[in-house]
Design a protein around this motif. Structure first.
Motif, PDB file in Angstrom:
ATOM      1  N   LEU A 135      91.452  59.437  74.905  1.00 42.52           N
ATOM      2  CA  LEU A 135      90.981  60.840  74.682  1.00 42.52           C
ATOM      3  C   LEU A 135      89.675  60.549  73.958  1.00 42.52           C
ATOM      4  O   LEU A 135      88.778  61.782  73.856  1.00 42.52           O
ATOM      5  N   ASP A 136      88.913  59.278  73.944  1.00 42.57           N
ATOM      6  CA  ASP A 136      87.662  59.115  73.165  1.00 42.57           C
ATOM      7  C   ASP A 136      87.571  59.828  71.916  1.00 42.57           C
ATOM      8  O   ASP A 136      86.509  60.457  71.431  1.00 42.57           O
ATOM      9  N   ALA A 137      88.675  59.709  71.204  1.00 43.02           N
ATOM     10  CA  ALA A 137      88.755  60.383  69.678  1.00 43.02           C
ATOM     11  C   ALA A 137      88.856  59.172  68.823  1.00 43.02           C
ATOM     12  O   ALA A 137      88.916  59.387  67.520  1.00 43.02           O
ATOM     13  N   THR A 138      88.633  57.964  69.171  1.00 42.48           N
ATOM     14  CA  THR A 138      88.341  56.929  68.062  1.00 42.48           C
ATOM     15  C   THR A 138      87.556  55.665  68.656  1.00 42.48           C
ATOM     16  O   THR A 138      87.187  55.776  70.066  1.00 42.48           O
ATOM     17  N   SER A 139      87.060  54.715  67.988  1.00 41.52           N
ATOM     18  CA  SER A 139      86.293  53.782  68.562  1.00 41.52           C
ATOM     19  C   SER A 139      86.999  52.576  68.791  1.00 41.52           C
ATOM     20  O   SER A 139      88.272  52.313  68.673  1.00 41.52           O
ATOM     21  N   GLN A 140      86.367  51.577  69.845  1.00 47.63           N
ATOM     22  CA  GLN A 140      87.044  50.546  70.303  1.00 47.63           C
ATOM     23  C   GLN A 140      87.308  49.600  69.142  1.00 47.63           C
ATOM     24  O   GLN A 140      88.223  48.596  69.031  1.00 47.63           O
ATOM     25  N   GLU A 141      86.285  49.524  67.998  1.00 46.64           N
ATOM     26  CA  GLU A 141      86.402  48.694  67.054  1.00 46.64           C
ATOM     27  C   GLU A 141      87.776  48.885  66.158  1.00 46.64           C
ATOM     28  O   GLU A 141      88.521  48.097  65.832  1.00 46.64           O
ATOM     29  N   ALA A 142      88.090  50.362  66.132  1.00 51.26           N
ATOM     30  CA  ALA A 142      89.266  50.832  65.430  1.00 51.26           C
ATOM     31  C   ALA A 142      90.641  50.288  66.142  1.00 51.26           C
ATOM     32  O   ALA A 142      91.519  49.764  65.602  1.00 51.26           O
ATOM     33  N   VAL A 143      90.582  50.349  67.527  1.00 49.52           N
ATOM     34  CA  VAL A 143      91.596  49.847  68.143  1.00 49.52           C
ATOM     35  C   VAL A 143      91.850  48.351  67.975  1.00 49.52           C
ATOM     36  O   VAL A 143      93.005  47.866  67.750  1.00 49.52           O
ATOM     37  N   GLU A 144      90.686  47.525  68.087  1.00 48.19           N
ATOM     38  CA  GLU A 144      90.758  46.046  67.811  1.00 48.19           C
ATOM     39  C   GLU A 144      91.437  45.747  66.526  1.00 48.19           C
ATOM     40  O   GLU A 144      91.959  44.801  66.334  1.00 48.19           O
ATOM     41  N   GLN A 145      90.778  46.477  65.409  1.00 51.48           N
ATOM     42  CA  GLN A 145      91.405  46.313  64.097  1.00 51.48           C
ATOM     43  C   GLN A 145      92.887  46.580  64.062  1.00 51.48           C
ATOM     44  O   GLN A 145      93.600  45.791  63.425  1.00 51.48           O
ATOM     45  N   ALA A 146      93.106  47.619  64.603  1.00 53.26           N
ATOM     46  CA  ALA A 146      94.702  47.799  64.655  1.00 53.26           C
ATOM     47  C   ALA A 146      95.626  46.725  65.260  1.00 53.26           C
ATOM     48  O   ALA A 146      96.644  46.096  64.812  1.00 53.26           O
ATOM     49  N   ASP A 147      95.282  46.230  66.461  1.00 55.69           N
ATOM     50  CA  ASP A 147      95.907  45.018  67.172  1.00 55.69           C
ATOM     51  C   ASP A 147      95.720  44.036  66.376  1.00 55.69           C
ATOM     52  O   ASP A 147      96.887  43.246  66.247  1.00 55.69           O
ATOM     53  N   ALA A 148      94.685  43.792  65.685  1.00 52.22           N
ATOM     54  CA  ALA A 148      94.466  42.413  64.834  1.00 52.22           C
ATOM     55  C   ALA A 148      95.538  42.391  63.476  1.00 52.22           C
ATOM     56  O   ALA A 148      96.272  41.432  62.981  1.00 52.22           O
ATOM     57  N   SER A 149      95.788  43.624  62.972  1.00 53.94           N
ATOM     58  CA  SER A 149      96.753  43.769  61.847  1.00 53.94           C
ATOM     59  C   SER A 149      98.048  43.604  62.288  1.00 53.94           C
ATOM     60  O   SER A 149      99.078  43.051  61.783  1.00 53.94           O
ATOM     61  N   LEU A 150      98.428  43.976  63.662  1.00 52.93           N
ATOM     62  CA  LEU A 150      99.848  43.868  64.268  1.00 52.93           C
ATOM     63  C   LEU A 150      99.870  42.292  64.385  1.00 52.93           C
ATOM     64  O   LEU A 150     101.216  42.000  64.083  1.00 52.93           O
ATOM     65  N   ARG A 151      99.044  41.807  64.996  1.00 51.62           N
ATOM     66  CA  ARG A 151      99.309  40.280  65.231  1.00 51.62           C
ATOM     67  C   ARG A 151      99.285  39.617  64.067  1.00 51.62           C
ATOM     68  O   ARG A 151     100.193  38.668  63.787  1.00 51.62           O
ATOM     69  N   SER A 152      98.491  39.924  62.853  1.00 52.20           N
ATOM     70  CA  SER A 152      98.708  39.165  61.616  1.00 52.20           C
ATOM     71  C   SER A 152     100.203  39.267  61.149  1.00 52.20           C
ATOM     72  O   SER A 152     100.849  38.542  60.319  1.00 52.20           O
ATOM     73  N   ALA A 153     100.534  40.884  61.266  1.00 50.16           N
ATOM     74  CA  ALA A 153     102.023  40.912  60.523  1.00 50.16           C
ATOM     75  C   ALA A 153     103.072  40.125  61.119  1.00 50.16           C
ATOM     76  O   ALA A 153     103.941  39.576  60.729  1.00 50.16           O
ATOM     77  N   THR A 154     102.692  40.085  62.582  1.00 50.89           N
ATOM     78  CA  THR A 154     103.995  39.160  63.486  1.00 50.89           C
ATOM     79  C   THR A 154     103.798  37.784  62.875  1.00 50.89           C
ATOM     80  O   THR A 154     104.661  37.131  62.847  1.00 50.89           O
ATOM     81  N   ALA A 155     102.527  37.322  62.835  1.00 48.75           N
ATOM     82  CA  ALA A 155     102.244  35.888  62.272  1.00 48.75           C
ATOM     83  C   ALA A 155     103.060  35.562  61.030  1.00 48.75           C
ATOM     84  O   ALA A 155     103.645  34.321  60.766  1.00 48.75           O
ATOM     85  N   GLN A 156     102.834  36.690  59.991  1.00 49.48           N
ATOM     86  CA  GLN A 156     103.358  36.353  58.703  1.00 49.48           C
ATOM     87  C   GLN A 156     105.110  36.268  58.845  1.00 49.48           C
ATOM     88  O   GLN A 156     105.630  35.797  57.953  1.00 49.48           O
ATOM     89  N   ILE A 157     105.542  37.179  59.658  1.00 50.01           N
ATOM     90  CA  ILE A 157     106.939  37.158  59.808  1.00 50.01           C
ATOM     91  C   ILE A 157     107.484  35.670  60.443  1.00 50.01           C
ATOM     92  O   ILE A 157     108.419  35.317  59.903  1.00 50.01           O
ATOM     93  N   ALA A 158     106.715  35.098  61.417  1.00 50.28           N
ATOM     94  CA  ALA A 158     107.112  34.035  61.789  1.00 50.28           C
ATOM     95  C   ALA A 158     107.003  32.743  60.850  1.00 50.28           C
ATOM     96  O   ALA A 158     108.116  32.036  60.790  1.00 50.28           O
ATOM     97  N   ALA A 159     106.075  32.937  59.991  1.00 46.21           N
ATOM     98  CA  ALA A 159     105.933  31.776  58.828  1.00 46.21           C
ATOM     99  C   ALA A 159     106.959  32.005  57.847  1.00 46.21           C
ATOM    100  O   ALA A 159     107.562  31.111  57.562  1.00 46.21           O
ATOM    101  N   LEU A 160     107.287  33.308  57.561  1.00 51.44           N
ATOM    102  CA  LEU A 160     108.325  33.520  56.611  1.00 51.44           C
ATOM    103  C   LEU A 160     109.869  32.886  57.168  1.00 51.44           C
ATOM    104  O   LEU A 160     110.642  32.450  56.421  1.00 51.44           O
ATOM    105  N   LYS A 161     110.024  33.410  58.522  1.00 50.69           N
ATOM    106  CA  LYS A 161     111.195  32.931  59.287  1.00 50.69           C
ATOM    107  C   LYS A 161     111.404  31.058  59.084  1.00 50.69           C
ATOM    108  O   LYS A 161     112.301  30.471  58.891  1.00 50.69           O
TER     109      LYS A 161
END
Length: 384
Positions: A135-161
């Protein structure tokens, strides 16, 4: 009296003296004839050796962990059943390791729950940013930062497992070490040896200390040492029997099971180990007992036998069949007579008679040469 008559007279006197001396001179006596009767008996040709008894099945019960032997529930001579508790080692250290590892594991599992919640939040934020960018209601940078946070959380879970799996493995090891502080019987049998005492500190870092030895005494193995000169006469499955010092009149039988190929050298004598098993239902055979062993090469029961000393070899006929031919002297009407016989099983003392003799015959074992007759002795006397 003329000299010629005196000479003749002297010659006659000398002849008379010589004749009397020959007649009355003691002659050599004929050798005394010694005989033995042909009789029925058992005969066995065997190889003898010395052996030692040992259990057929036994196990050395040791410990896989170090520590003080806190309780020993058995001692030599006790009968034990498979799975019975034999000993306990002080478990203080091993129990502490288990508890500490369990606590670490609980901590990681809590961290994992926290990271999974963080990942859930990161996924929701990433989905929200993707919808807003449409909807052009946010920036591309915000999208990329959100994706990076998701990937980081997933990696931390894998390390803990991964850490949890590693800690679970350590916990499994710690629990195993704890279980090893209680030592159970791996088989049913008799405690034949005790090598550790209650209160003793055991060190299992280099070798597993042996606490007791358990053996099944219902079947014993006789380990026999046979000289290299006799080992070639032995064959697997040949009959064998033995006696012990404590029961010299009890004959126990078995079958040769195995001849070990590697010899032992004792005092420069090469000895091979021959093994056979024997049942021990009465429990009178015990480890380390000495045995006088007889490996039976040939045997015959209730057969005609004579002493080996009566035999004189003769040339064997080709294809003569079973048995060997010998000459013996048999008393017939008081005189030794030569006879060819056939023998079977032989020992150093006796021989089995297959043909040529009957029970009760007398064979000469020494002094078979007859004394000269009176006529023969008279023929040797000078005539005058």
């Amino acid at each position: 009296m003329s000299s010629s008559r005196r000479f003749l007279w002297l010659l006659a006197v000398l002849a008379l003296v010589a004749g009397l001396a020959w007649y009355f001179w003691p002659t050599e006596k004929a050798p005394e004839v010694v005989t033995a009767a042909v009789e029925r008996s058992d005969i066995e040709d065997s190889v003898t050796a010395l052996g030692t008894l040992e259990p057929l099945n036994y196990v050395d019960v040791g410990t896989q962990v170090s520590g003080q032997l806190e309780v020993l529930h058995v001692e030599e001579g006790h009968q034990v059943e498979e799975g019975q508790l034999l000993a306990e080692i002080d478990d203080t250290i091993y129990l502490a390791k288990v508890e500490a590892t369990e606590a670490q594991l609980e901590n990681l599992q809590a961290q994992l729950a926290d990271r999974e919640a963080t990942r859930t939040l990161a996924r929701l934020q990433a989905e929200r940013q993707r919808n807003l960018i449409k909807l052009d209601a946010t920036s591309q940078e915000a999208v990329e930062q959100a994706d990076a946070s998701l990937r980081s959380a997933t990696a931390q879970i894998a390390a803990l497992k991964a850490q949890i799996r590693q800690l679970e493995s350590q916990l499994k090891e710690a629990r195993a070490d704890l279980s090893y502080t209680r030592i159970y019987a791996p088989m049913s049998g008799t405690v034949v040896d005790q090598l550790a005492n209650q209160g003793q500190t055991l060190n299992a870092n280099q070798t597993a200390p042996i606490i007791v030895q358990i053996a099944d005494l219902s079947t014993m193995t006789v380990r026999t040492q046979v000289s290299e000169a006799d080992i070639t006469q032995l064959k697997v499955d040949m009959p064998v029997w033995f006696t012990t010092l404590g029961q010299p009149d009890v004959r126990r039988e078995g079958v040769l099971r195995q001849i070990l190929p590697t010899p032992e050298i004792v005092n420069n004598v090469v000895l091979f180990n021959a093994l056979f098993d024997v049942p021990n239902p009465d429990g009178k055979l015990l480890p380390q007992m000495s045995a006088q062993v007889f490996f039976v090469k040939a045997a015959a029961d209730n057969v005609l036998t004579i002493p080996v000393s009566a035999l004189q070899p003769v040339q064997q006929r080709p294809g003569a069949g079973a048995g060997k031919r010998y000459t013996v002297q048999v008393l017939e009407n008081g005189q030794p007579q030569h006879r060819v016989i056939t023998v079977g099983t032989m020992t150093r003392v006796s021989a089995e008679v297959l043909e040529g003799l009957a029970e009760g015959d007398e064979v000469v074992i020494s002094g078979g040469t007859s004394a000269p007759s009176t006529a023969e002795r008279g023929q040797r006397r000078p005539r005058f």
